[in-house]
Write an enzyme that holds these catalytic residues in place. Sequence first.
Site, PDB file in Angstrom:
ATOM      1  N   ASN A 109       0.823  -1.221   0.000  1.00 49.74           N
ATOM      2  CA  ASN A 109       0.000   0.000   0.000  1.00 49.74           C
ATOM      3  C   ASN A 109       0.852   1.264   0.000  1.00 49.74           C
ATOM      4  OD1 ASN A 109      -2.043  -1.806   0.074  1.00 49.74           O
ATOM      5  ND2 ASN A 109      -2.637  -1.431   2.199  1.00 49.74           N
ATOM      6  N   THR A 154     -16.548  37.986 -30.709  1.00 47.48           N
ATOM      7  CA  THR A 154     -17.343  37.479 -29.591  1.00 47.48           C
ATOM      8  C   THR A 154     -18.564  36.836 -30.243  1.00 47.48           C
ATOM      9  OG1 THR A 154     -18.678  39.472 -29.307  1.00 47.48           O
ATOM     10  CG2 THR A 154     -16.620  39.382 -28.060  1.00 47.48           C
ATOM     11  N   HIS A 155     -19.060  35.777 -29.660  1.00 43.89           N
ATOM     12  CA  HIS A 155     -20.183  35.021 -30.260  1.00 43.89           C
ATOM     13  C   HIS A 155     -19.846  34.544 -31.680  1.00 43.89           C
ATOM     14  CE1 HIS A 155     -22.696  36.800 -27.027  1.00 43.89           C
ATOM     15  NE2 HIS A 155     -21.983  37.881 -27.290  1.00 43.89           N
ATOM     16  N   SER A 276      -8.094  13.158 -48.439  1.00 41.13           N
ATOM     17  CA  SER A 276      -9.314  12.364 -48.432  1.00 41.13           C
ATOM     18  C   SER A 276      -9.149  11.194 -49.391  1.00 41.13           C
ATOM     19  CB  SER A 276     -10.482  13.242 -48.877  1.00 41.13           C
ATOM     20  OG  SER A 276     -11.496  12.455 -49.471  1.00 41.13           O
ATOM     21  N   LYS A 282      -9.157  17.666 -51.175  1.00 39.24           N
ATOM     22  CA  LYS A 282      -9.204  17.907 -49.725  1.00 39.24           C
ATOM     23  C   LYS A 282      -7.841  17.956 -49.046  1.00 39.24           C
ATOM     24  CE  LYS A 282     -12.259  18.152 -47.184  1.00 39.24           C
ATOM     25  NZ  LYS A 282     -13.329  17.300 -46.695  1.00 39.24           N
ATOM     26  N   GLU A 289      -8.175  18.349 -35.198  1.00 41.25           N
ATOM     27  CA  GLU A 289      -9.416  17.640 -34.841  1.00 41.25           C
ATOM     28  C   GLU A 289      -9.165  16.550 -33.808  1.00 41.25           C
ATOM     29  OE1 GLU A 289     -12.222  17.129 -38.488  1.00 41.25           O
ATOM     30  OE2 GLU A 289     -10.203  17.395 -39.256  1.00 41.25           O
ATOM     31  N   TYR A 316      -6.616   1.691   2.249  1.00 38.20           N
ATOM     32  CA  TYR A 316      -6.535   1.159   0.894  1.00 38.20           C
ATOM     33  C   TYR A 316      -7.721   0.255   0.574  1.00 38.20           C
ATOM     34  CZ  TYR A 316      -4.944  -1.344  -3.238  1.00 38.20           C
ATOM     35  OH  TYR A 316      -4.860  -1.870  -4.490  1.00 38.20           O
TER      36      TYR A 316
HETATM   37  N1  ARG Z   1      -1.550  -3.483  -7.411  1.00 40.94           N
HETATM   38  C1  ARG Z   1      -2.049  -2.768  -6.287  1.00 40.94           C
HETATM   39  C2  ARG Z   1      -2.540  -1.397  -6.747  1.00 40.94           C
HETATM   40  O1  ARG Z   1      -2.152  -0.994  -7.774  1.00 40.94           O
HETATM   41  C3  ARG Z   1      -0.959  -2.581  -5.279  1.00 40.94           C
HETATM   42  C4  ARG Z   1      -1.452  -2.416  -3.878  1.00 40.94           C
HETATM   43  C5  ARG Z   1      -2.010  -3.703  -3.430  1.00 40.94           C
HETATM   44  N2  ARG Z   1      -2.371  -3.687  -2.075  1.00 40.94           N
HETATM   45  C6  ARG Z   1      -3.235  -4.548  -1.573  1.00 40.94           C
HETATM   46  N3  ARG Z   1      -3.506  -4.459  -0.338  1.00 40.94           N
HETATM   47  N4  ARG Z   1      -3.836  -5.439  -2.332  1.00 40.94           N
HETATM   48  O2  ARG Z   1      -3.313  -0.758  -6.082  1.00 40.94           O
END
Ligand code: ARG
Length: 462
Positions: A109, A154-155, A276, A282, A289, A316
Amino acid sequence: MKLWSGRFRKETDALVNDFNSSIHFDARLYREDIEGSMAHAAMLGEQGIISKEDAEQILAGLQEILADIEQGKIEFSADNEDIHMNIETILTQRIGAAGKRLHTARSRNDQVAVDFRLYLKRQIGEIRGELLHFQQVLLKQAKQHTETVMPGYTHLQRAQPITFAHHLLAYANMLCRDVTRLEDCMARMNECPLGSGALAGTTYPIDRFATAQELGFAAPMNNSLDGVSDRDYAIEFLSDMSILMMHLSRLAEETILWCSWEFKFIELDDAYSTGSSIMPQKKNPDVAELVRGKTGRVYGALMGLLTTMKSLPLAYNKDMQEDKEPVFDTIDTVKMCIPVFAGMIETMKVRPENMRAAANRGFINATDCADYLTKKGMPFRDAYTTVGNLVYYCQEHGKTLEELSLEELRSISDLFGEDVYEALRMETCAMSRASFGGPAKAETERQIDVIERFIEERMGKA
Ligand code: ARG
């Protein structure tokens, strides 16, 4: 066998294995993952949490893995889920027991959070460089057109005379803010989540200040739960990129209009246009675009990640693995759009004669005509009405304001004199708008100076 297989008695379902795995996109983070692991391992060694010898073996092993990845010698596997577990597994295969000590006092994490920030910081630096270059291109074109009169709108209705330089400088100024927005984003992102652990820090005597410094962050993040929970930095980046793309989309739209036969203010270089398959005549502005179109996917990335993060409880959640693809896609998109757009603007041919011809029709000197009367003593509101009547008269008689005879003008107000013709010349109208920020030559030159200094201060500085 999975790194975490200890508490399981069954293999992961094959579909789940693929579904859960992120290696096919987070492999991009290999460099940052290795950097983060190296900083972590060195710190563990310094703090006596693992032995110096183990730390050295880990560092050497990671160096080798980095080199091997860069030479295309390593294949990652979905069985190892993500970049973090892939690299850790390879390390342990190569150096044995020491490799198994790397994950001490760390979680994926905080690992993914630090990788992602490191990666974004690097990308922001590159995008900022592209933006500064694009600004230089705009300035180069602007410098050649400080006296090229065109109608300002403008517009999408002709409004008042400006110069092409003034118009381009409007965009150059927007890009200044796009650059400083990225710098702000970078400054806020510049704190290190490593050492947050899974969510609650750790009982080991880690040194978060050392790893933060080693990895180039200003400081460690202040709260471990926040460190692993938030993705606001990625959302802020996507929002900065959305604003940038919004700006590009407007210049793209104008480019498309300008190179149409209805305007023909510019002509795009052959190298930046396409043909084109059926219409031999063209020449299409596909680059502009596509930039206009790709703005949609960048907005989509922002909305996507905002929605992914909405209502997630701390800390997490696996939902957060969905943070990477929109960010990666946006980085790829923006890094294509900016240089190709810059090339298109740099090579376009400007048609001042068509801009000037457009300025002639549409009574864009009407405000100047009212200002003329006002300067002769008439209150502005009365002058405004008087000129409105003149414009009506002109339309009835198929004339422009400057084509009216002095008698015709005087029949409406005897404040008109010979000098009105000079006052109504489009060049005079554009060049005498010398208020700060206006299109007068000296003013546009001042604006060019300011932006040149803005770029100079930043060139070569990350
Ligand atoms: N692959 C996970 C992500 O990108 C990494 C963290 C994973 N942590 C866990 N507790 N499963 O978020």
